[in-house]
Write an enzyme that holds these catalytic residues in place. Sequence first.
Site, PDB file in Angstrom:
ATOM      1  N   SER A   1       0.817  -1.217   0.000  1.00  0.00           N
ATOM      2  CA  SER A   1       0.000   0.000   0.000  1.00  0.00           C
ATOM      3  C   SER A   1       0.850   1.265   0.000  1.00  0.00           C
ATOM      4  CB  SER A   1      -0.935   0.013   1.208  1.00  0.00           C
ATOM      5  OG  SER A   1      -0.194   0.058   2.403  1.00  0.00           O
TER       6      SER A   1
ATOM      7  N   LYS B   1      -5.729   4.821   8.233  1.00  0.00           N
ATOM      8  CA  LYS B   1      -4.657   5.638   7.663  1.00  0.00           C
ATOM      9  C   LYS B   1      -5.031   7.111   7.635  1.00  0.00           C
ATOM     10  CE  LYS B   1      -2.847   1.878   4.798  1.00  0.00           C
ATOM     11  NZ  LYS B   1      -2.746   1.292   3.461  1.00  0.00           N
TER      12      LYS B   1
END
EC number: 3.4.21.53
Length: 777
Positions: free
Chosen positions: A645, A688
């Site tokens: 990611s 996140k």
Amino acid sequence: MALRKVLADELLLPFYYEKGTEQVVPAELFPGQDRVERAFDLALSTSYEGYNVFVSGPESIGRTLYTLRKLRSASEGKPPPEDICYVNNFENPLRPLYLLLPAGYGKKLAQDIDRAIETLKEDLPKAFESKEYEEEVARINKTADAQRERILQELTQEAQKHSLGVVFTPAGIRLLPLMGRRLVSEEELIGNEKLQEVYEKNLSAFEEKFREFMRELRELDHSVADQVLELRRRVAYYVVEKVFSRFEGKYRNFNDARNFIEKLKEEIVKNTDLFMFWHTSKGNLAVMRSLERAFNAFRVNVLVDNSELKGLPVIHEEVPTLQNLFGRISYTVEMGVLQADHMSISAGSLHKARGGYLVLRAMDLLKNPYLWNAFKKVLMHKKIHMAGGIMEDSILPYVGISPEPVPADIKVFLIGDPFLYQILSLYDPEFNRLFKVKAEFDPVIELSEEFIENFPKMIKKVITDEGIKDISADGLLELLKYAITLSGSRKKVSLLMGYIVDAIREADVISKNSKNISAEHIKRAIREKIYRSNLIEEKIRKAIQEGKFLVEVKGKKIGQVNGLSVYELGDISFGKPSRISASVYIGEKGVINIEREVELSGPIHSKGVLILTGYMGNKYGKDFPIHLSCNITFEQSYEEVEGDSASAAELIAILSAISGVPARQDIAITGSVDQHGNIQPVGGIKEKVEGFYKTCKVIGLTGEQGVVLPSRNYDNLVLDDEVLENIKNGKFHLYTAETVDDVIEIIFGMPAERFHKLVIRKLQEFHKKITKPKEKG
């Protein structure tokens, strides 16, 4: 879709409730589980071998609750299975026999036998004390006495012919010499040798005849004893038949029960003395207790009584140990030896579930390999064996029994998680043959109008069962938001009701002085739950604030960007920005993953970095060879890095280092990249985004900070109210990107085409320097 800024209004959930749970009718619902429904329908409609069910799904989704509800519904109205009884094996008491009777008849038979034994304790002694019995015994003895008198008279006459007289002593019959009509005494005989010689001669001549008389007397005694025994047997049989005739007719149609009753009557007749001894021992408690244990040989042990069942049995075994599943044999000490009989046997869950359904957790079985193997044998051979002789840990001698195995026809439902199902499928060769049906719960389903409508009914069921106060309309909405948050998507909802129930319980405690549970109570309960678990997150934030973790959320830097990582700590997960830096120089090594070089890079992360090389070659290396060495790393990272990611952030750091164009530090990047520059979706979006927001908050919000994320993760933006409020006020920003070019525009503040030209120009400079001919000296 190119780079797009996300507005706060887009992220608000577009629904509400007008009323709370006060007037809602509770309902136990399992929405979106069509796959499970069809699996259960198949398993419950077939009797073929091996169609047991593995109920798969995560904890707290309601696997056990659904299974029990479904099975109880399916069992209703069906005829219950037979009762299971154990009876004495009179031929081999160490091998008790099972007896199957229609539901309710096992208890009836046991009660009838018990009543018969109690009746016989009185009736048998009375029969043997009766006038008729005594007269018949007297008649037999009188007849025998007459015969004995005749034999003795004949014996006397024959002895006299040999000058011998018959003497009756306590030791038996003796022969002494006769002199005329006088019987010679032993003293006289011993003192007269001549008389002894004549006596011995007469004895020798009469010996064979004497033996015949003695044999005839013995046969007469035996005949008398046999006649008395036969009389006792006939009297006992008459009494037993009379007592048993009161109830044995009701078992005439059950062959096994009928055969057992016939054998039982024979055994009682053989053991009439037990009942006589009971009668004469009244008042002696020790003897009577001992006799009661002896009477157990005639009794029936009802192992499973299905008389109260209204359908098939549904057994949920919560603690599946060897004894709880297979039954128990209780031993008692008698004269220093452990003893057991058929009355010592207790049922296990397998016996109770016979003919119906058994529900248990797979992990509980697998913790004991012996138990798992024994359990599989029941399903394979359809017999329930009881380990009656396992007494190795006893210091006393024992007599173990081995009951006859009961035939088993059981449908088993194992509760477990998907990973356990995969492990068993791969490594247990018998598992797939025994569990042909997989019923897998989906923990996350589509958020539909139907679910929104049914959600209050599900919550009402919870608060009704738990005895919790009602929830207001805004509280219901907050709970639904929580369920959506748990799913990780604004278009889906999590069915992990355990988390929802915990939130309701804790909110109920918080709202102790309120009439009902409101949205604020729910929010506080969720915040408190997070607070109890986020100590490490708080320490990381504090370290960032103190400058111990170097994170920059202002300004611009060359070859440095903010990537986003997610930490999973079991009961909580949170996001943290990671400073990714890249340095470039002329060379042929390509992109060097420092984490990989020191074995701190997981395989997926290493793959993501290698893909960057593919992108670089595809984008910039078609017209000239790329001569580049680039080191890339996660700064202040001391554990393994896994996942791809961060590959978009890593690529931006590399491009910044090559071009010399500084990258914005107030925008964090998440997303993976393919070799063609497309931004691919990743996980942990909520964590996140909120992790970077909290970092900016502790350092200081500037109004320019934000996160760029894959456009395909747009639906995963299920954010905290505080974050949404700051997005709405323009203090924090979110951007979605389709390609690397979109990220370039926001991070470098220039068109992507122009930026690529700067990268190409720098790479061409590297190429010229490495290919420039050396000057001759």
